[in-house]
Design a protein around this motif. Structure first.
Motif, PDB file in Angstrom:
ATOM      1  N   VAL A  89     -13.984 -10.763 -22.558  1.00  0.00           N
ATOM      2  CA  VAL A  89     -14.721 -12.024 -22.694  1.00  0.00           C
ATOM      3  C   VAL A  89     -16.045 -11.921 -21.946  1.00  0.00           C
ATOM      4  O   VAL A  89     -16.063 -11.747 -20.724  1.00  0.00           O
ATOM      5  N   GLY A  90     -17.148 -12.037 -22.684  1.00  0.00           N
ATOM      6  CA  GLY A  90     -18.465 -12.024 -22.061  1.00  0.00           C
ATOM      7  C   GLY A  90     -18.812 -13.407 -21.551  1.00  0.00           C
ATOM      8  O   GLY A  90     -18.714 -14.391 -22.284  1.00  0.00           O
ATOM      9  N   ASN A  91     -19.194 -13.487 -20.290  1.00  0.00           N
ATOM     10  CA  ASN A  91     -19.594 -14.771 -19.713  1.00  0.00           C
ATOM     11  C   ASN A  91     -20.535 -14.492 -18.553  1.00  0.00           C
ATOM     12  O   ASN A  91     -20.236 -13.677 -17.692  1.00  0.00           O
ATOM     13  N   MET A  92     -21.677 -15.176 -18.547  1.00  0.00           N
ATOM     14  CA  MET A  92     -22.633 -14.907 -17.469  1.00  0.00           C
ATOM     15  C   MET A  92     -22.326 -15.693 -16.210  1.00  0.00           C
ATOM     16  O   MET A  92     -22.290 -15.156 -15.122  1.00  0.00           O
ATOM     17  N   SER A  93     -22.136 -17.006 -16.338  1.00  0.00           N
ATOM     18  CA  SER A  93     -22.172 -17.801 -15.116  1.00  0.00           C
ATOM     19  C   SER A  93     -21.236 -19.004 -15.143  1.00  0.00           C
ATOM     20  O   SER A  93     -21.621 -20.112 -14.785  1.00  0.00           O
ATOM     21  N   GLY A  94     -19.967 -18.776 -15.537  1.00  0.00           N
ATOM     22  CA  GLY A  94     -18.987 -19.864 -15.524  1.00  0.00           C
ATOM     23  C   GLY A  94     -18.908 -20.508 -14.151  1.00  0.00           C
ATOM     24  O   GLY A  94     -18.733 -21.725 -14.024  1.00  0.00           O
ATOM     25  N   GLY A  95     -19.075 -19.717 -13.114  1.00  0.00           N
ATOM     26  CA  GLY A  95     -18.996 -20.228 -11.736  1.00  0.00           C
ATOM     27  C   GLY A  95     -20.069 -21.248 -11.440  1.00  0.00           C
ATOM     28  O   GLY A  95     -19.832 -22.238 -10.731  1.00  0.00           O
ATOM     29  N   ARG A  96     -21.279 -21.051 -11.957  1.00  0.00           N
ATOM     30  CA  ARG A  96     -22.382 -21.986 -11.712  1.00  0.00           C
ATOM     31  C   ARG A  96     -22.358 -23.150 -12.704  1.00  0.00           C
ATOM     32  O   ARG A  96     -22.635 -24.289 -12.339  1.00  0.00           O
TER      33      ARG A  96
END
Ligand code: COA
Length: 388
Positions: free
Chosen positions: A49-56
């Protein structure tokens, strides 16, 4: 290494999706891809799963596990891994899935990408995206992504004499294509005047030169080419999927308006695929800003440095041109949910090669390419596809 094919694609609508959660969007795209491949969820052996910035953006980390769980696959205990390379996170997920099958480790793998960017303020979004640049040497001095690409645009225009109108034509063309794509965030045509009269964001780039802030998800199912016919009459073979890196800071580059990682990844991809640039029928390139599309066309090697503006103005890259570029509407009009973009590009090329792209179909398309960039070019993933 084994040959690999794409046998299923799935996309959500791109745009501001305030009523849907991060996980719901990713599962929606995954279920559509599984249905499209005519298989069962239990057939999936591994997930990226590509994801850049779920945390932000949504305060969520541990994305691989989250998506495996909410898609009902965690109880099968399949390996589920998040990939991150800023806006190339989706491209990375795709390439990992290709390698996973090519190596013989698995037969059937899903590669997805997801981002939900509109749940935070514009300022927070801009700051999260700035994390794709060098925080100590660029972000700390107030440099944002529009301003980094503005410096590239200014350098390019000074050096090669591209006009503002030629640059604007990239956006006009991509909005024309987006108007023919039912999942696109912006399905309206614009003119050169719309671009030139839009709000100045970072000189010379205006609002209509920028990709928007977008929610959305995309997924593709890959399997070994030898098993592909079990799932579809129209498999699309992955001829190559390559990745290259460069300095993360723009100021450390030998040339700020040439993406050397694009040059390296594309050269490798064409070597592996054993085809030439002239064989490509359409390409989805990373047009996060209009100048990025101009650089991409040249750095991939479709024309010489300094020529892409004129070619764009002449219609060479239009839907009915010699080399249609960004038939989906690109990041500009289709939208740019950063972690999902690399997978959406693959979905578009596969739909085109299957002859399923509706009003934006490129006649007789047999070979397509994708180009996905992280940051200002510190990571680049390119892939080449052929209809079997
Ligand atoms: N293209 C076309 N229209 C756009 C747009 C875009 N990029 N961004 C916003 N709009 C439209 C909105 O739909 C809205 O239209 P409406 O008034 O008819 O509803 C209007 O413009 C204002 O939207 P708003 O959300 O207030 O814009 P903004 O000023 O907050 O944001 C940008 C505009 C360009 C700053 C923002 O889209 C942006 O930061 N883009 C770059 C994203 C980025 O850097 N991505 C990573 C690339 S590497």
């Amino acid at each position: 290494m084994r040959d690999v094919a794409v046998v299923g694609v799935g996309l959500t609508k791109f745009g501001e999706r305030w009523g849907d959660s991060f996980r719901e969007m990713c599962v929606e795209a995954g279920v559509k891809a599984i249905d499209d491949a005519g298989m069962d969820g239990d057939d999936i052996q591994e997930m990226f799963v590509g994801n850049m910035s779920g945390g932000r953006f949504v305060l969520q980390e541990h994305i691989g596990a989250l998506i495996a769980d909410y898609s009902g696959l965690a109880t099968n205990h399949i390996p589920a891994t998040r990939t991150e390379a800023a806006c190339a996170s989706g491209g990375l997920a795709f390439r990992q899935a290709v390698n996973c099958i090519a190596s013989g480790a698995q037969d059937i793998v899903i590669a997805a990408g997801v981002e939900k960017m509109t749940d935070v303020s514009g300022g927070e979004t801009t700051d999260a995206l700035a994390g794709a640049a060098d925080r100590e040497w660029e972000g700390m001095y107030g440099v944002t992504f529009p301003s980094l690409y503005a410096m590239m645009a200014r350098d390019y225009m000074n050096r090669y004499g591209m006009t503002r109108e030629e640059l604007a034509q990239v956006a006009v063309k991509n909005h024309y294509n987006g108007a023919r794509n039912p999942i696109a965030q912006y399905q309206k045509e614009i003119t050169i005047d719309t671009v030139l009269n839009s709000t100045l964001v970072a000189d010379p780039l205006r609002l209509m030169d920028c990709s928007p802030v977008t929610d959305g998800a995309a997924a593709v199912i890959l399997c070994s080419l030898e098993r592909a016919k079990e799932f579809t009459d129209c498999p699309v073979q992955v001829l190559a999927s390559t990745q290259a890196s460069d300095t993360i800071s723009l100021h450390d580059r030998r040339d700020i308006s040439t993406l050397d990682a694009t040059v390296a990844a594309a050269n490798r991809a064409f070597d592996i695929a054993k085809i030439e640039r002239k064989d490509v029928d359409l390409v989805e390139v990373h047009d996060c800003f209009t100048i990025a599309e101009i650089c991409a066309i040249e750095d991939i090697g479709f024309c010489k440095k300094g020529e892409a503006g004129k070619l764009t103005a002449e219609g060479y890259t239009a839907l009915d041109g010699k080399l249609p570029v960004n038939t989906s509407g690109g990041l500009k009009a289709c939208g740019h949910p950063v972690g999902a973009t690399g997978i959406k590009q693959v979905c578009e090329v596969v739909s085109q090669l299957r002859g399923e792209a509706g009003k934006r179909q490129v006649d007789g398309a047999e070979i397509g390419m994708t180009h996905n960039v992280g940051g200002t070019g510190a990571t680049v993933v390119t892939s080449i596809f052929r209809r079997v």
